[in-house]
Design an enzyme around this catalytic site. Sequence first.
Site, mmCIF file in Angstrom:
data_model
loop_
_atom_site.group_PDB
_atom_site.id
_atom_site.type_symbol
_atom_site.label_atom_id
_atom_site.label_comp_id
_atom_site.label_asym_id
_atom_site.label_seq_id
_atom_site.Cartn_x
_atom_site.Cartn_y
_atom_site.Cartn_z
ATOM 1 N N GLU A 180 42.730 32.532 50.136
ATOM 2 C CA GLU A 180 42.872 31.083 50.277
ATOM 3 C C GLU A 180 42.028 30.523 51.419
ATOM 4 O OE1 GLU A 180 46.956 29.842 50.626
ATOM 5 O OE2 GLU A 180 47.521 30.775 48.718
ATOM 6 N N GLU A 212 43.507 23.776 43.458
ATOM 7 C CA GLU A 212 44.936 23.565 43.194
ATOM 8 C C GLU A 212 45.390 22.193 43.686
ATOM 9 O OE1 GLU A 212 47.554 26.807 44.270
ATOM 10 O OE2 GLU A 212 49.356 25.583 43.924
ATOM 11 N N LYS A 246 41.266 37.555 45.553
ATOM 12 C CA LYS A 246 41.238 36.103 45.812
ATOM 13 C C LYS A 246 41.804 35.885 47.207
ATOM 14 C CE LYS A 246 44.356 32.993 44.069
ATOM 15 N NZ LYS A 246 44.907 32.389 45.308
HETATM 16 O O1 KIV Z 1 49.415 32.999 43.633
HETATM 17 C C1 KIV Z 1 49.110 32.369 42.623
HETATM 18 O O2 KIV Z 1 49.742 32.493 41.567
HETATM 19 C C2 KIV Z 1 47.983 31.459 42.705
HETATM 20 C C3 KIV Z 1 47.721 30.575 41.535
HETATM 21 C C4 KIV Z 1 48.707 29.484 41.494
HETATM 22 C C5 KIV Z 1 46.327 30.074 41.523
HETATM 23 O O3 KIV Z 1 47.318 31.426 43.687
#
Ligand code: KIV
Length: 289
Positions: free
Chosen positions: A121, A188, A119
């Site tokens: 950002e 978020e 993932k």
């Molecule tokens: O780092 C994390 O835990 C996150 C979640 C809050 C989506 O990005």
Amino acid sequence: MSIPAGKLALPELAEMKRRGEKIVMVTAYDAPGARFAEDAGVDVILVGDTAAMVVLGHEGTTVPVTMEEMLFLTRTVARAARHPIVIGDMPFGSFQVSDEKALENAVRFVKEAGADAVKLEGAGPSLSRVRSIVEAGIPVMGHVGLTPQSATMLGGFKTQGKTAEAARTLVSDALALEGAGAFAVVLEAVPAPVAAEVTRRLTVPTIGIGAGRDCDGQVLVYHDLLGLTEGHLPRFVKRYANLSREIRDALEHYAEEVRAGTFPEDEHTYEMPDEELERFSGRVAKSSR
Ligand code: KIV
């Protein structure tokens, strides 16, 4: 609950969206957390860079967590989670510099830590990072709205997309992430109607955290939902347990019993056969003469 054998196939998440089945995602940072999540039937485990705050002791920021730390934590989770999809969260600095650097680090998550996906950002400059990683065969989850790695630029940990213009930008960012090949997008701290519109417009699933109930799935931070985090929590957190109270009580009780000499009791203590004890005592007595 019986857990299906084998890894949940990634395309199944899009199928779940199509069928209107909610996707359950939670963060985890170690093997016990991964096992608990798997046994509870969680679909996706995110080894989040929130590790910086909830396990590594940094206050109010995810920025300091390093690639090495994230790889270590992801490895422990991937070892224990057989069914849920495990996503490694790319920490600040691991993808911002260039597409090449982002791809190199994404490869490390898969190869060295056993992640199924990564993932990262943001949209804008993150779009070409997503494209390069996906083209190399690594699935990417996007993340828009409140993106904690850029909290300073956003003016703090604040709800995003609250004006019509910001909401429109958020929708187009999410669409651009889908266009770049993201298999899902985290939303978020976004007003519920904006998240609902993004969810309606995207064919890939949206996973909400503080984004209302219309998202295709939800994610919460493990320590927040279990009540391990102490102090202020964002409005979107629901505590399903108060484990910090339980842990504090248990540790205080243990300390009391050790000091009072009431722990260990007979049931926690090993015996030895009487004749061996006699021989042992005899020898000790002789050698101490
Ligand atoms: O780092 C994390 O835990 C996150 C979640 C809050 C989506 O990005």
